[in-house]
Scaffold this motif. Structure first.
Motif, PDB file in Angstrom:
ATOM      1  N   GLY B 230      17.851  13.735 -60.353  1.00  0.00           N
ATOM      2  CA  GLY B 230      19.138  13.613 -59.682  1.00  0.00           C
ATOM      3  C   GLY B 230      19.213  12.379 -58.797  1.00  0.00           C
ATOM      4  O   GLY B 230      20.287  11.805 -58.604  1.00  0.00           O
ATOM      5  N   VAL B 233      20.220   9.500 -60.925  1.00  0.00           N
ATOM      6  CA  VAL B 233      21.640   9.614 -61.262  1.00  0.00           C
ATOM      7  C   VAL B 233      22.511   9.121 -60.112  1.00  0.00           C
ATOM      8  O   VAL B 233      23.419   8.311 -60.287  1.00  0.00           O
ATOM      9  N   THR B 234      22.205   9.610 -58.914  1.00  0.00           N
ATOM     10  CA  THR B 234      22.971   9.173 -57.736  1.00  0.00           C
ATOM     11  C   THR B 234      22.856   7.667 -57.559  1.00  0.00           C
ATOM     12  O   THR B 234      23.849   6.973 -57.310  1.00  0.00           O
ATOM     13  N   LYS B 237      24.996   5.779 -60.057  1.00  0.00           N
ATOM     14  CA  LYS B 237      26.425   5.900 -59.771  1.00  0.00           C
ATOM     15  C   LYS B 237      26.840   4.994 -58.633  1.00  0.00           C
ATOM     16  O   LYS B 237      27.992   4.579 -58.550  1.00  0.00           O
ATOM     17  N   THR B 263      18.627  12.923 -68.340  1.00  0.00           N
ATOM     18  CA  THR B 263      19.211  11.961 -67.410  1.00  0.00           C
ATOM     19  C   THR B 263      20.284  11.140 -68.105  1.00  0.00           C
ATOM     20  O   THR B 263      21.346  10.894 -67.543  1.00  0.00           O
ATOM     21  N   ALA B 266      23.248  13.325 -68.431  1.00  0.00           N
ATOM     22  CA  ALA B 266      23.953  13.563 -67.167  1.00  0.00           C
ATOM     23  C   ALA B 266      24.845  12.379 -66.821  1.00  0.00           C
ATOM     24  O   ALA B 266      25.962  12.544 -66.348  1.00  0.00           O
ATOM     25  N   LEU B 267      24.333  11.174 -67.064  1.00  0.00           N
ATOM     26  CA  LEU B 267      25.121   9.992 -66.710  1.00  0.00           C
ATOM     27  C   LEU B 267      26.109   9.614 -67.800  1.00  0.00           C
ATOM     28  O   LEU B 267      27.141   9.007 -67.527  1.00  0.00           O
TER      29      LEU B 267
ATOM     30  N   GLN C 124      21.084  18.557 -63.268  1.00  0.00           N
ATOM     31  CA  GLN C 124      21.996  17.712 -62.481  1.00  0.00           C
ATOM     32  C   GLN C 124      23.282  17.491 -63.267  1.00  0.00           C
ATOM     33  O   GLN C 124      23.279  17.345 -64.474  1.00  0.00           O
ATOM     34  N   LYS C 125      24.386  17.466 -62.542  1.00  0.00           N
ATOM     35  CA  LYS C 125      25.678  17.237 -63.197  1.00  0.00           C
ATOM     36  C   LYS C 125      26.296  15.969 -62.638  1.00  0.00           C
ATOM     37  O   LYS C 125      26.024  15.579 -61.503  1.00  0.00           O
ATOM     38  N   SER C 126      27.145  15.358 -63.441  1.00  0.00           N
ATOM     39  CA  SER C 126      27.754  14.122 -62.974  1.00  0.00           C
ATOM     40  C   SER C 126      29.211  14.063 -63.380  1.00  0.00           C
ATOM     41  O   SER C 126      29.602  14.566 -64.433  1.00  0.00           O
ATOM     42  N   THR C 215      31.989  13.465 -55.957  1.00  0.00           N
ATOM     43  CA  THR C 215      31.259  13.590 -57.216  1.00  0.00           C
ATOM     44  C   THR C 215      31.137  12.301 -58.033  1.00  0.00           C
ATOM     45  O   THR C 215      30.121  12.103 -58.693  1.00  0.00           O
ATOM     46  N   SER C 219      25.176  12.627 -57.613  1.00  0.00           N
ATOM     47  CA  SER C 219      24.953  13.644 -58.639  1.00  0.00           C
ATOM     48  C   SER C 219      25.125  15.015 -57.994  1.00  0.00           C
ATOM     49  O   SER C 219      24.879  15.190 -56.807  1.00  0.00           O
TER      50      SER C 219
END
Lengths: 326, 395, 294
Positions: B230, B233-234, B237, B263, B266-267, C124-126, C215, C219
């Motif tokens: 995660g 991912v953050t 972003k 991953t 998720a992205l 994890q979600k996005s 959001t 994530s």
């Protein structure tokens, strides 16, 4: 009649038979409960007796654990010194932090205790050279039990115990001594003044009591005993980790205190027993322990605010009243 | 008469042995099953469960079925110790496999040592687990460690036409160790390299933008990152809109499994296609060894997911190695199994893997690749996948 | 000496973080100001707002404005949840010890975090940026993503709107009165209980809105509830518990501390929020714009 039975003494003696009578695992569980009982009772000195809600009590627990751990593992100091040192360092930090905390009330007090505890956690997490950082210090040595083994070899029926059993006996003795001391504190004029302060701080000020100094003293005593509990726990847990000081530990011990009953001396110890037992039972069935814990907490808050001890007391009172009327 | 009695006696004696033979081999499995680590712990457990199911269907090991006992460690080293003790003392497990974080691994290792139970760590990467002062006969590791990961990444970056390199890693043991391994090795491989910037966001940082800005200001040509899950991912972003990946011309290597299908899924479209990353496994690796493709086919069916989770292989390999060791030792006694593990070579889905005698570390290969878009899948994949054999930089 | 575009970029990122924090902390401050309780579960509402946005985006498929609908719907759902919790559970604890109310909100945190795990699993979600706000503009050499700019403008807009509502509308006056003296307000015939529920609903809406809007930039993972609540505490403490503009100011300051802190104290971001909170509580516990304690 029931009051006259020395329950505390009976429980204490019975506890010694746990290793002989049961699975090794239950000895560990009992050891866990005993240490947390001390931790929770030390918190109750603040919450139940003085009315100071601390969200950061785990800081002193962690400090005590690291003190004993560092002294015994890195510096080879014996347990005889390392254990009291945990209490001393817990008290010292409580003195420094407490000085600032007691100047505040209620939610501000709680938040500052939380902030200090998180700072302690952050230091333990980052200071790799001293605390081992995020990975902590695994493998704290047990105290040297050679002398005890030699004594046990002399006595009949005793012996064949493992090091972990000896440590359990040691914990029992030490925690019993600490609890006895705390009981004396609570029953002393000092302790009674704390209760007065909890009930009405303004009135206490009015009659000339330096409320702040009493609160700070309570904070230091609570911190000292939390440190001692931490020192024991580091050895028991076979390692000291930064999350000993993390706020979730503080919330665990707070819940234990509430669960057992903040209004009595023995309540927190009961809460420790029940919560640890429950955790162990439930975790083997489901991964949703937080859900269960949250629900229990809500039930407690709405139905049994006095905790288990409180519920037991009111049940006993009702029984007595019933008998008197009859 | 005597013959009947002898037969009876023999039968009576055989009974407990037969009963013993039917007793399952209990393997305790402490793993993170709640909180933020659960997104890795759960699939790892599933991988282990699949192996156990398969091997039991074939008759088990030494004629006995394996029974897996999973326990939630909540990501807390303290809890990991507690459940491990419970597994050993109350549930009488014969072995322990599991743990995830770099704190849990060494903590459980101590419990294993004191109780003389073989413990195979299948995810923790910390070098500390198998460091000379912490090593003991009962701890083994089937995952790669930070030295292997950092150095293998350096080998890739050394081939890039860059000299100004920056790093960004979470500020805790894993991030610190793997970055250190990377930096040391790349300096050895390419002495002209300059480490122009190192950013250390705290573990679980929610806002990376200050770190991203600071790093961009130093104008690096390439970046090494160990942000994972995660956190990665953050980070992406927040980095993408700032033009981070364009500024370094996609010369970015993300270890910590930043290239795992989970991953990239998720992205989705936001994944910075073109960077290099690693992963534990990849179900889409069509050029992979047949054993790997077959494993993923079975995993896909077991998980009922056409894109099976790449973390499952960690759980699978841990139990697999244990089962092979039990077979070689011919016993479930931890002392015998621990000897059997030394130098043991196992046919894993990724090829042959050996547990080294000197540090109980498996010669676990790492999968790297460049991330590209692929019409077959709704998310980017690593292609081509390069299997890095770590043997040359494990010391 | 860092160059101007870098300083500008850091200041802007601090501003973005600040506006999110303000959105979330304002709800916390509101509940504290009126109900006098620190709502730990506010972080959980933020988290549910985020998961809700993810879910609605998923359900609404494609279509214009689906992100904005998802955000609104998610925030509304969270608001309703907040209202239900207050009306049927929390109200029963009024008058009881503060500790019980606090622990109740903590119990909520435990339950809601597991509920999120049950509903959405642990992966994890996005959520992507809404079309129309992808891309960035360049100003003074720094790159500003459009979405960040939107948040930077939205923050003060909400703050002003809120403040206006508090000052000019009847409901706003009641809220301010309840914060000062709830007994008198009740004696004057105002349905204080309904007012409390309303405040809780509004605060939860703000928390959920913050979670939903964030959001595209973070994530969505388990654990986001506890990490945000501590930051919200810090903001509210700096600004002053219960003070509206204090929260805004606290958020601004904290955002910049986060941004520039890494220049002066790299590798100490783990300390920054707690050190700041402790410093404020020691030196000036009522914060910048709060009322001095007795």
């Amino acid at each position: 009649m029931i009051q006259r039975v020395p329950w505390a003494l009976l429980v204490f003696v019975a506890a010694f038979f746990v290793p002989a009578a049961s699975l090794r695992y239950y000895t560990f569980l009992a050891n866990d409960v005993v240490i947390w009982a001390l931790f929770a009772t030390s918190l109750n000195l603040l919450v139940g007796y003085t009315g100071l809600v601390s969200f950061g009590h785990a800081a002193y627990f962690g400090i005590g654990a690291y003190t004993t751990g560092i002294l015994m593992k890195k510096l080879g100091v014996s347990f005889l010194l390392a254990f009291p040192a945990a209490g001393v360092s817990g008290a010292l930090f409580a003195l420094v932090f407490g000085f600032f905390c007691v100047r505040l009330t209620r939610i501000y007090f709680a938040m500052l205790t939380l902030a200090f505890a998180q700072i302690v956690w952050a230091i333990c997490f980052k200071w790799n050279e001293v605390t081992g950082g995020e990975q902590g210090m695994p493998e704290i040595p047990y105290p040297d039990f050679g002398w005890l083994e030699r004594v046990a070899a002399w006595l009949p029926f005793v012996g064949g115990y493992r090091t972990s059993d000896y440590f359990y006996f040691l914990t029992l003795v030490l925690v019993a001594a600490c609890l006895w001391l705390l009981r004396r504190v609570v029953g002393s004029p000092f302790g009674r003044m704390l209760t007065t302060i909890r009930e009405n701080p303004e009135r206490a000020e009015f009659i000339g009591v330096n409320v702040r100094r009493y609160e700070l003293a309570a904070f230091v005593v609570a911190g000292a005993f939390a440190g001692l509990a931490g020192g024991l726990f580091g050895i028991f847990n076979r390692g000291v980790f930064p999350d000993f000081a993390y706020w979730t530990k503080s919330s665990e011990v707070l819940i234990m205190t509430l669960l057992g009953g903040m209004g009595t001396f023995i309540g927190p110890a009961l809460g420790a027993l029940v919560l640890i037992w429950l955790n162990q039972q439930i975790v083997s069935y489901t991964q949703y322990w937080p859900l269960v814990l949250g629900t229990i907490l809500i039930v407690l808050l709405f139905v049994f605010p006095g905790g288990i001890a409180g519920a037991m007391e009111s049940a006993a009172r009702r029984l007595r009243r019933g008998r008197q009327v009859a | 008469m005597i013959r009947v009695l002898t037969l009876l006696l023999a039968a009576l004696l055989a009974l407990p042995i037969a009963a013993e033979a039917q007793k399952p081999i209990k393997v305790g499995y402490p793993m993170i099953l709640s909180g933020s680590g659960a997104l890795f712990g759960e699939p790892a457990l599933k991988g282990a469960e699949m192996y156990v199911e398969e091997i039991n269907a074939k008759g088990g090991v030494l004629g006995r079925k394996i029974e897996l006992l999973p326990r939630d460690t909540k990501g807390d080293a303290n809890e990991a110790v507690r459940v491990s003790r419970e597994l050993i003392l109350k549930d009488n497990v014969d072995f322990l496999v599991g743990t995830l974080t770099s704190a849990e691994g060494p903590a459980v290792s101590v419990v294993a040592k004191e109780n003389k139970i073989v413990f195979i760590a299948n995810i923790p990467k910390t070098d500390q687990l198998t460091a000379p002062d912490k090593l003991h006969p009962y701890v083994f590791r089937t995952s790669a460690n930070t030295t292997m990961e950092g150095r293998s990444a350096a080998e890739f970056v050394a081939k890039w036409p860059v000299t100004r390199i920056a790093t960004i890693s979470p500020d805790y043991a894993y991030g610190q160790d793997v970055t250190k391994s990377f930096v040391e090795h790349i300096r050895k491989l390419k002495p002209s390299v300059q480490i122009v910037d190192q950013q250390w966001p705290k573990l679980g940082e929610a806002d990376y933008t200050p770190f991203i800005n600071a790093q961009l200001a130093k104008k690096p040509e390439a970046v090494f990152s160990s942000l994972w899950g995660g956190h990665f991912v953050t980070f992406v972003k927040q980095a993408r809109p700032l033009g981070y990946f364009e500024a370094i011309k996609l010369n970015f290597i993300g270890v910590g499994e930043a290239g795992s299908p989970e991953t990239t899924k998720a992205l989705g479209a936001e994944y910075p296609v073109g960077i290099t990353a690693n992963t534990y496994d990849a179900f889409y690796w069509t050029e992979g060894p047949p054993a790997q493709r077959e494993y993923n086919a079975r995993l896909s069916k077991y998980l009922k997911d056409e894109y099976p989770n790449s973390w499952a292989i960690q759980g699978y390999m841990g139990i697999h190695v244990l089962a092979e060791a039990i077979k070689k030792a011919g016993s479930t006694d931890s002392d015998k199994v621990s000897k059997a593990l030394l130098g043991l070579t196992v046919d894993t889905p990724h090829g042959k893997m050996t547990i080294r005698e000197k540090d109980h570390q498996a010669t676990r290969g790492l999968l790297y690749g460049q991330v590209v878009k692929d019409a077959k899948y709704p998310f980017p994949i690593l292609k081509p996948i390069i299997y890095v054999d770590p043997i040359r930089f494990m010391d | 000496m860092p160059d101007l575009s870098f300083v500008f970029a850091q200041a802007l990122s601090g501003l973005t973080a600040a506006m999110f924090l303000f959105l979330i902390a304002s709800g916390l401050s509101l509940i504290f100001g009126v109900l006098r309780v620190l709502n730990f579960a506010h972080g959980s509402f933020y988290m549910l707002g985020a998961y809700g946005a993810y879910q609605f985006v998923h359900w609404l498929g494609t279509g214009p404005g689906r992100f904005w609908w998802a955000v609104l719907l998610s925030a509304l759902c969270v608001a309703v949840l907040g209202g239900l919790v207050e009306r049927f559970l929390f109200q029963r604890l009024y008058g009881k010890e503060e500790l019980y109310q606090l622990l109740f909100t903590y119990a909520l945190v435990l339950i809601l975090s597991d509920a999120a795990k049950i509903l959405w699993g642990t992966q994890q979600k996005s959520v992507s940026r809404p079309p129309g706000l992808t891309g960035a503009l360049s100003l003074f050499g720094a790159t500003i993503p459009y979405y960040n700019l939107f948040i930077i403008l939205l923050g003060p807009a909400i703050a002003l709107g809120f403040w206006f509502a508090l000052q000019r509308t009847r409901a706003g006056r009641f809220i301010r009165a309840a914060a000062l003296d709830r007994e008198t307000l009740g004696a004057l015939g105002v349905n204080v209980n309904a007012l409390y529920t309303g405040v809780f609903v509004l605060a939860s809406f703000l928390g959920g809105l913050g979670g939903a809007l964030i959001t595209p930039m973070r994530s969505v993972v388990p654990g986001m509830d506890t990490e945000v609540i501590v930051e919200a505490f810090v903001v509210v403490v700096i600004g002053g518990l219960g003070s509206f503009w204090g929260t805004f100011l606290g958020a601004l300051i904290y955002g910049q501390v986060l941004s520039f802190g890494i220049l002066f104290f790299p590798r100490f971001s783990i300390f920054s929020m707690f050190a700041l909170m402790a410093a404020v509580l020691i030196i000036r516990p009522w914060g910048l714009l709060g009322k001095p304690l007795k």
